[in-house]
Write a protein that holds these residues in place. Structure first.
Motif, PDB file in Angstrom:
ATOM      1  N   PRO A  18       0.849  -1.198   0.000  1.00  0.00           N
ATOM      2  CA  PRO A  18       0.000   0.000   0.000  1.00  0.00           C
ATOM      3  C   PRO A  18       0.887   1.252   0.000  1.00  0.00           C
ATOM      4  O   PRO A  18       2.061   1.190   0.323  1.00  0.00           O
ATOM      5  CB  PRO A  18      -0.790  -0.117   1.306  1.00  0.00           C
ATOM      6  N   ARG A  19       0.315   2.332  -0.372  1.00  0.00           N
ATOM      7  CA  ARG A  19       1.081   3.586  -0.471  1.00  0.00           C
ATOM      8  C   ARG A  19       1.325   4.190   0.911  1.00  0.00           C
ATOM      9  O   ARG A  19       0.712   5.180   1.296  1.00  0.00           O
ATOM     10  CB  ARG A  19       0.346   4.585  -1.363  1.00  0.00           C
ATOM     11  N   LEU A  20       2.263   3.591   1.648  1.00  0.00           N
ATOM     12  CA  LEU A  20       2.630   4.119   2.958  1.00  0.00           C
ATOM     13  C   LEU A  20       3.723   5.169   2.841  1.00  0.00           C
ATOM     14  O   LEU A  20       3.896   5.996   3.727  1.00  0.00           O
ATOM     15  CB  LEU A  20       3.099   2.987   3.879  1.00  0.00           C
ATOM     16  N   ILE A  21       4.463   5.122   1.744  1.00  0.00           N
ATOM     17  CA  ILE A  21       5.522   6.096   1.505  1.00  0.00           C
ATOM     18  C   ILE A  21       5.269   6.748   0.149  1.00  0.00           C
ATOM     19  O   ILE A  21       4.483   6.259  -0.654  1.00  0.00           O
ATOM     20  CB  ILE A  21       6.918   5.430   1.530  1.00  0.00           C
ATOM     21  N   SER A  22       5.950   7.833  -0.096  1.00  0.00           N
ATOM     22  CA  SER A  22       5.730   8.549  -1.350  1.00  0.00           C
ATOM     23  C   SER A  22       6.275   7.736  -2.524  1.00  0.00           C
ATOM     24  O   SER A  22       7.211   6.952  -2.361  1.00  0.00           O
ATOM     25  CB  SER A  22       6.416   9.919  -1.298  1.00  0.00           C
ATOM     26  N   PRO A  23       5.703   7.915  -3.692  1.00  0.00           N
ATOM     27  CA  PRO A  23       6.195   7.177  -4.864  1.00  0.00           C
ATOM     28  C   PRO A  23       7.667   7.472  -5.181  1.00  0.00           C
ATOM     29  O   PRO A  23       8.390   6.597  -5.638  1.00  0.00           O
ATOM     30  CB  PRO A  23       5.290   7.649  -5.996  1.00  0.00           C
ATOM     31  N   ALA A  24       8.112   8.694  -4.929  1.00  0.00           N
ATOM     32  CA  ALA A  24       9.512   9.034  -5.196  1.00  0.00           C
ATOM     33  C   ALA A  24      10.438   8.255  -4.264  1.00  0.00           C
ATOM     34  O   ALA A  24      11.473   7.729  -4.699  1.00  0.00           O
ATOM     35  CB  ALA A  24       9.725  10.529  -5.036  1.00  0.00           C
ATOM     36  N   LEU A  25      10.083   8.164  -2.990  1.00  0.00           N
ATOM     37  CA  LEU A  25      10.898   7.411  -2.047  1.00  0.00           C
ATOM     38  C   LEU A  25      10.850   5.926  -2.372  1.00  0.00           C
ATOM     39  O   LEU A  25      11.867   5.228  -2.281  1.00  0.00           O
ATOM     40  CB  LEU A  25      10.412   7.661  -0.614  1.00  0.00           C
ATOM     41  N   GLU A  26       9.697   5.449  -2.792  1.00  0.00           N
ATOM     42  CA  GLU A  26       9.589   4.044  -3.188  1.00  0.00           C
ATOM     43  C   GLU A  26      10.496   3.752  -4.379  1.00  0.00           C
ATOM     44  O   GLU A  26      11.169   2.722  -4.414  1.00  0.00           O
ATOM     45  CB  GLU A  26       8.138   3.721  -3.547  1.00  0.00           C
TER      46      GLU A  26
END
Length: 67
Positions: A18-26
């Motif tokens: 799930p989107r627990l972190i930002s897409p850039a950090l992922e």
């Protein structure tokens, strides 16, 4: 084979988390794991070959000097 074993879990984690972190950090985390996996994939086979090579055996007596 080795690269698939490294990249498949990274892909599955990126796909199903799930989107627990930002897409850039992922993206940065995936690139970090991919880089680490690539470095291991290219260096580990050479390390295994070096571990399996026999050690040098030195003679008990030094050779006679050549005149």
């Amino acid at each position: 084979g080795v690269l698939f074993a490294v990249f498949a879990p990274i892909w599955l984690i990126a796909l199903w988390t799930p989107r627990l972190i930002s897409p850039a950090l992922e993206l940065h985390l995936v690139l970090l794991l991919a880089t680490a996996g690539f470095l291991i994939a290219i260096t580990l086979p050479q390390a295994i070959l070096l571990w399996t090579e026999p050690d040098f055996v030195l003679d008990a007596e030094p050779a006679a000097p050549v005149p």
